[in-house]
Design an enzyme around this catalytic site. Structure first.
Site, PDB file in Angstrom:
ATOM      1  N   LYS A  33       4.440   0.403  79.544  1.00 21.22           N
ATOM      2  CA  LYS A  33       6.051   0.483  79.782  1.00 21.22           C
ATOM      3  C   LYS A  33       6.435   0.303  80.898  1.00 21.22           C
ATOM      4  O   LYS A  33       5.881   1.048  82.119  1.00 21.22           O
ATOM      5  CB  LYS A  33       6.450   1.908  79.315  1.00 21.22           C
ATOM      6  CG  LYS A  33       7.834   2.296  79.243  1.00 21.22           C
ATOM      7  CD  LYS A  33       8.232   3.624  78.714  1.00 21.22           C
ATOM      8  CE  LYS A  33       9.773   3.739  78.655  1.00 21.22           C
ATOM      9  NZ  LYS A  33      10.375   4.984  78.298  1.00 21.22           N
ATOM     10  N   GLU A  43       5.339   5.534  69.337  1.00 17.38           N
ATOM     11  CA  GLU A  43       4.847   5.684  70.754  1.00 17.38           C
ATOM     12  C   GLU A  43       4.060   7.140  70.803  1.00 17.38           C
ATOM     13  O   GLU A  43       4.331   8.137  69.931  1.00 17.38           O
ATOM     14  CB  GLU A  43       6.164   6.113  71.484  1.00 17.38           C
ATOM     15  CG  GLU A  43       6.117   6.785  72.991  1.00 17.38           C
ATOM     16  CD  GLU A  43       7.469   7.337  73.668  1.00 17.38           C
ATOM     17  OE1 GLU A  43       7.407   7.279  74.696  1.00 17.38           O
ATOM     18  OE2 GLU A  43       8.425   7.157  73.058  1.00 17.38           O
ATOM     19  N   CYS A  92      10.316   3.012  73.523  1.00 16.68           N
ATOM     20  CA  CYS A  92      11.496   4.226  73.659  1.00 16.68           C
ATOM     21  C   CYS A  92      12.671   3.628  74.158  1.00 16.68           C
ATOM     22  O   CYS A  92      13.097   2.765  73.491  1.00 16.68           O
ATOM     23  CB  CYS A  92      11.154   5.378  74.379  1.00 16.68           C
ATOM     24  SG  CYS A  92      11.870   7.030  74.451  1.00 16.68           S
TER      25      CYS A  92
END
Length: 351
Positions: free
Chosen positions: A177, A118, A227
């Site tokens: 995301k 990330e 994440c």
């Protein structure tokens, strides 16, 4: 999450995870606790004891069921761990060194699929030198495959995303995301002053579309999550059963040397069990790991060390009951338990 941890490390009812997910396991764990309490208070309650045995046996037998099946040969995957300290990650004077670290790790591997963590590139994607993307793409093409890299994505004024991009042999693709962390990735109304005071870079991302197709790279269909998105099983299954692999990219360096990285790995292991898919985790500082569909971890890198994990990953097709039904079985179990409790006659205190 407690149930997720138990199931991922070999809790006896782990085999129930592909049926009802983490909430179903939580229900069963609570039910086992209640049954044990009954047995302890009323040793003659053999029905409760029999129910415990039945649940444990079912959990073990269900582990033998293969809900998904392999598709195609294994693909060599390289998961890169740059180990960039959080207090240096966004320092302008460190930018070139960070890019060079990842370029070197990329060019030293022959894996067909290369995964960077990330925000591995700590700058908006349109401000990264195109020559650097070309360098990464050249290495991926040399390997006959593709590369996935985390980078903040700039779409226009006031709109940027926590994203991954692909470069290499396949057409360029992007994933934004969807499930953002409050105060870390977006600012709830009325709290902008908090983020200005904390000075957290890229703290007000835009939310990605709820439905995004898996990334078609290196002969696989990859369901990417970023994440702590993999903490939400009902969101992971939105890209299934189309996806053949699960890939998580993370930067949990924010949490330092705490329990959080290990807990995150446990969560990821349960996602692999629920979906019947290999789950690959590429992180900035750990824990970078390869997870098989049964939740086992054949390979992992040490934390807080630069490294590259190379793993022959198997893609899978098919769907577990949880992929098809989501959390509804767990919800129905809870409703049923409430109905049974409400239907029981009240027992007076004197009794």
């Amino acid at each position: 999450w407690l149930s997720a941890g138990y199931a991922a490390v070999g809790w006896p009812v782990q085999g129930l995870a592909p049926l009802a997910g983490v909430f179903g396991l939580s229900f069963v764990t609570a039910a086992l606790g209640g049954l044990l309490w009954i047995v302890a208070r009323k040793p003659a309650r053999w029905t409760a004891f029999g129910a415990i045995v039945a649940i444990l046996v079912a959990g073990q037998l269900l582990r033998l069921v293969e809900w998904t099946r392999p598709e195609g040969p294994r693909v060599a995957v390289a998961l890169l761990q740059g180990n960039i300290a959080q207090d240096l990650k966004f320092a302008p004077e460190r930018y070139e060194r960070i890019l060079e670290t990842y370029a070197r790790l990329v060019e030293e591997t022959r894996a067909r699929l290369i995964v960077l963590p990330e925000t591995a590139l700590p700058r908006l994607h349109d401000r990264v030198d195109p020559a650097y993307y070309a360098r990464l793409a050249s290495a991926a093409k040399r390997n006959g495959g593709d590369l996935i890299v985390g980078v903040p994505y700039h779409e226009g004024p006031g709109r940027y995303f926590n994203s991954v991009l692909t470069v290499g042999s396949s057409p360029a693709q992007v994933y934004h995301k969807r499930h953002l962390v409050p105060f870390g990735e977006y600012v709830p109304p009325g709290f902008a002053w908090v983020m200005r005071w904390l000075s957290i870079p890229y703290s007000d991302f835009s939310r990605g579309d709820e439905r995004q197709a898996p990334l078609a790279v290196a002969g696989q269909r990859v369901a990417v999550n970023i994440c702590y998105e993999d903490a939400f099983g009902d969101e992971i299954i939105r890209q299934l059963p189309e996806a053949t692999l699960l890939v998580n990219v993370s930067n949990v360096a924010w949490f330092g040397d705490s329990l959080a990285p290990a807990q995150h790995l446990q969560i990821a292991r349960l996602r692999a069990i629920e979906t019947g898919r290999t789950h690959l985790a590429a992180t900035n500082s750990g824990i970078t790991a390869a997870i098989e569909r049964d939740g086992s971890v054949p390979l992992r890198l040490p934390q807080f060390e630069e490294g590259r994990l190379v793993f022959a990953a198997q893609g899978y097709v098919g769907a577990t009951p949880y992929v098809r039904l989501g959390d509804w079985p767990a919800i129905l179990l809870c409703v049923l338990a409430l109905c049974v409790a409400a239907a029981r006659p009240r027992i007076s205190r004197s009794q």
